[in-house]
Design an enzyme around this catalytic site. Structure first.
Site, short mmCIF file in Angstrom:
data_model
loop_
_atom_site.label_atom_id
_atom_site.label_comp_id
_atom_site.label_asym_id
_atom_site.label_seq_id
_atom_site.Cartn_x
_atom_site.Cartn_y
_atom_site.Cartn_z
N GLU A 1 0.81 -1.22 0.00
CA GLU A 1 0.00 0.00 0.00
C GLU A 1 0.84 1.27 0.00
OE1 GLU A 1 -2.56 -3.26 1.84
OE2 GLU A 1 -0.48 -2.58 2.05
N PHE B 1 -12.20 -6.82 13.60
CA PHE B 1 -11.10 -7.34 12.79
C PHE B 1 -10.69 -6.31 11.73
CE2 PHE B 1 -9.74 -9.77 8.95
CZ PHE B 1 -8.55 -10.23 9.46
N LYS C 1 -17.78 -0.47 5.35
CA LYS C 1 -18.21 -1.47 4.38
C LYS C 1 -19.71 -1.42 4.13
CE LYS C 1 -17.51 -6.29 3.07
NZ LYS C 1 -16.84 -7.57 3.42
#
Length: 598
Positions: free
Chosen positions: A62, A124, A174
């Site tokens: 990244e 997570f 998300k």
């Protein structure tokens, strides 16, 4: 900064948030995204799979994604775009974001985030991305409502490229990417709260022109702000320099803004700048700074920086003015508009120019030039690193191809700045403010994506190149013919140099043991590997590298103990340069008034 933007129109249809993000990117003119997938951003990757308007480049790390976006942005003037997942994806991008912030590079980084109902629960791959990146970005956003999604993307691009450019993060939970969201078109009017000043105050321009015309020892000093203002700004800089007849110097970030071959160019300024540029800065009576921020690598010891000059500072960022150096004429504005205004005012202002005194100033500068501070002698079989860079420059010019140079960080970076001449803007990509090892290879990759037919070369050191060497895999996957030109002295060269000069030659942990065989490493990454171990092999290796149609690693084995000169030690003044071992140490014989003591 809120995401409220006026004159936007929402569509009546609802579509998944990931599709809304891609539509907003497309409407912003995005053609390429550099990224790495993960669970939190899989909705965007699924949407990418189902469209062909935006190309995605899969990097191997990244950090490299952000550097590639920086290279793309710096070589095109467009906003670079990054896509990474939550948690480690976002934290791996932080170094690149700080690099872009320090060097004022427009980047929009989309980061995944856990669903909104899990934020703060240590889920997570959760990280406080907006908290972590607040000091690493120009601005950041956490999108918690679907209705804000499209307008946040549009605003992020506006913020990234307006005023002083910089990186912007959009953190995307998300669930926001999955749930339906309305599309809002890009605004057609100015942002209601963020409106950077671009046009300079005419009174300040007139004050600057009169000061420059009356000066006896003027110097024009420009930085990356001129590059960021677009090619027209560089053209106007050349026009103004020629109109005034004054000497011009560039910072490391400003190289290419003024042609290196122009007789009015003094070379680079600063810690490893030229003798003539540094002494002109020390001895000038009026300084015009356009688009540079007076950083410590330029100023040296602040209380001894250009001690008897009146300073004019033009910058689009008001916070940069009087931050490090007190100036007499502050000008807030875009570099292109400032230079255009200076040219117009210079032509109209009746103030006479101090021609006799300025001719004497040029005579003094020419005496300093005779020092030939960048001269070197290539003799014997051991390759001088200066010679390697100079021959690379000369042989690339013979190809006639448009050439873009990136670098890693260290001695090789400074030698590239000193010996590779840049005639145009946007051809020089280097990490200036943060000094990030591992920058050059992914940056060259981004440049090559933007300019597929250009010659893109990363001038590297054997230590720096290993920081992001995995991006050779990206070059192989996308068949990007980037050339890596390693000046291999088996040391972290700049660290070794400082240890020699400032720490009694105690070379603590600066020797790189167990280096890879770069020729075999190139082969493992489906690239061409070449090596030059003696001066008589150098030209043939460079020519073979330039002629090869694919990616190349050229391992140039150079002198292990060569130091980079001139050098202003940290905390010293411009007239306290350390010269090369073959040159007389007479920089201190220059007074604060710029006169040479006999």
């Amino acid at each position: 900064m809120s995401a409220a933007i006026t004159s936007s129109t929402a569509t009546t249809d609802q579509r998944p948030g990931a599709e809304v993000v891609l539509r907003a990117l497309k409407d912003q003119g995005v053609e390429v995204i550099f990224g790495y997938p993960g669970g939190a951003v899989l909705p965007i990757y699924d949407a990418l799979f189902q469209q062909n308007a935006i190309r995605h480049i899969l990097v191997r790390h990244e950090q490299a994604a952000v550097h590639a976006a920086e290279g793309y942005a710096r070589s095109t003037g467009k906003v670079g775009v990054v896509l990474v997942t939550s948690g480690p994806g976002a934290t791996n991008a932080v170094t690149g974001l700080v690099d872009a912030l320090m060097d004022s590079i427009p980047v929009v980084c989309l980061t995944g985030q856990v669903p909104t109902h899990l934020i703060g629960n240590d889920a997570f791959q959760e990280a406080d991305t907006t908290g972590i990146t607040r000091p690493a970005t120009k601005h950041n956003y956490l999108v918690k409502r679907s209705d804000d999604l499209a307008k946040t993307v549009h605003e992020a691009f506006y913020v990234a490229r307006s005023g002083r450019p910089g990186p912007v993060v959009i953190d995307l939970p998300k669930d926001i990417l999955i749930k339906p969201a309305p599309y809002v078109a890009a605004p057609t009017t100015e942002h209601r709260s963020y409106r950077p000043v671009t046009a300079p105050d005419p009174a300040r321009i007139q004050e600057a022109v009169r000061l420059l015309k009356r000066s006896e020892r003027p110097v024009i000093y420009t930085g990356g702000g001129v590059i960021n203002a677009g090619p027209e700004a560089s053209r106007l800089l050349a026009e103004f320099v020629h109109l005034t007849g004054m000497p011009c110097t560039n910072t490391l970030m400003g190289l290419g803004a003024f042609p290196a071959s122009d007789p009015q160019f003094l070379g680079m300024l600063g810690m490893h700048g030229t003798y003539e540029a540094n002494l002109a800065m020390h001895g000038c009576d009026v300084m015009l700074n356009v688009g540079a921020r007076f950083d410590d690598r330029i100023t040296g010891r602040l209380d001894a920086f250009s001690p008897n000059s009146k300073k004019i500072h033009a910058d689009i960022d008001p916070s940069s003015i009087n931050k490090n150096v007190e100036v007499q004429v502050p000008i807030i504005g875009d570099a292109r508009q400032v230079l255009a205004a200076l040219i117009e005012c210079w032509k109209q202002d009746p103030t006479p120019v101090a021609k006799t005194e300025q001719l004497a100033w040029w005579k003094l500068i020419d005496e300093w030039r005779e020092k030939k501070c960048l001269a070197y002698v290539q003799e014997g079989s051991i390759i001088k690193p200066q010679h390697a860079v100079r021959r690379l420059y000369e042989l690339t010019r013979e190809t006639g191809r448009d050439t873009f140079i990136s670098t890693e960080v260290g001695q090789h970076q400074m030698w590239a700045a000193q010996y590779f001449g840049f005639e145009k803007p946007n051809r020089w990509m280097t990490s200036g403010g943060l000094g990030t090892m591992g920058y050059g290879l992914p940056a060259a990759m981004g440049v090559q994506i933007a300019h597929p037919d250009a010659l893109c070369i990363d001038i590297a050191g054997e230590a720096s190149i290993l920081m992001n060497i995995q991006e050779m895999g990206t070059l192989a996957q996308y068949r990007l013919p980037v050339k890596v030109f390693i000046l291999n002295n088996e040391y972290m060269g700049m660290v070794r140099q400082w240890q020699e000069l400032l720490h009694g030659s105690r070379y603590s942990e600066s020797y790189s043991e167990a280096l890879p065989d770069f020729v075999k490493l190139a082969d493992a990454f489906h690239a061409k590997g070449l090596r030059a171990t003696s001066a008589d092999q150098l030209d043939d290796v460079i020519k073979e590298m330039l002629a090869h149609p694919g990616p190349v690693i050229a391992d140039i084995c150079v002198a292990k103990d060569e130091n980079c000169f001139p050098m202003i030690p940290s905390g010293a003044a411009h007239n306290e340069m350390i010269m090369g071992p073959d040159q007389e140490q007479n920089a201190r014989s220059v007074t604060d008034e710029g006169k040479v003591l006999v």
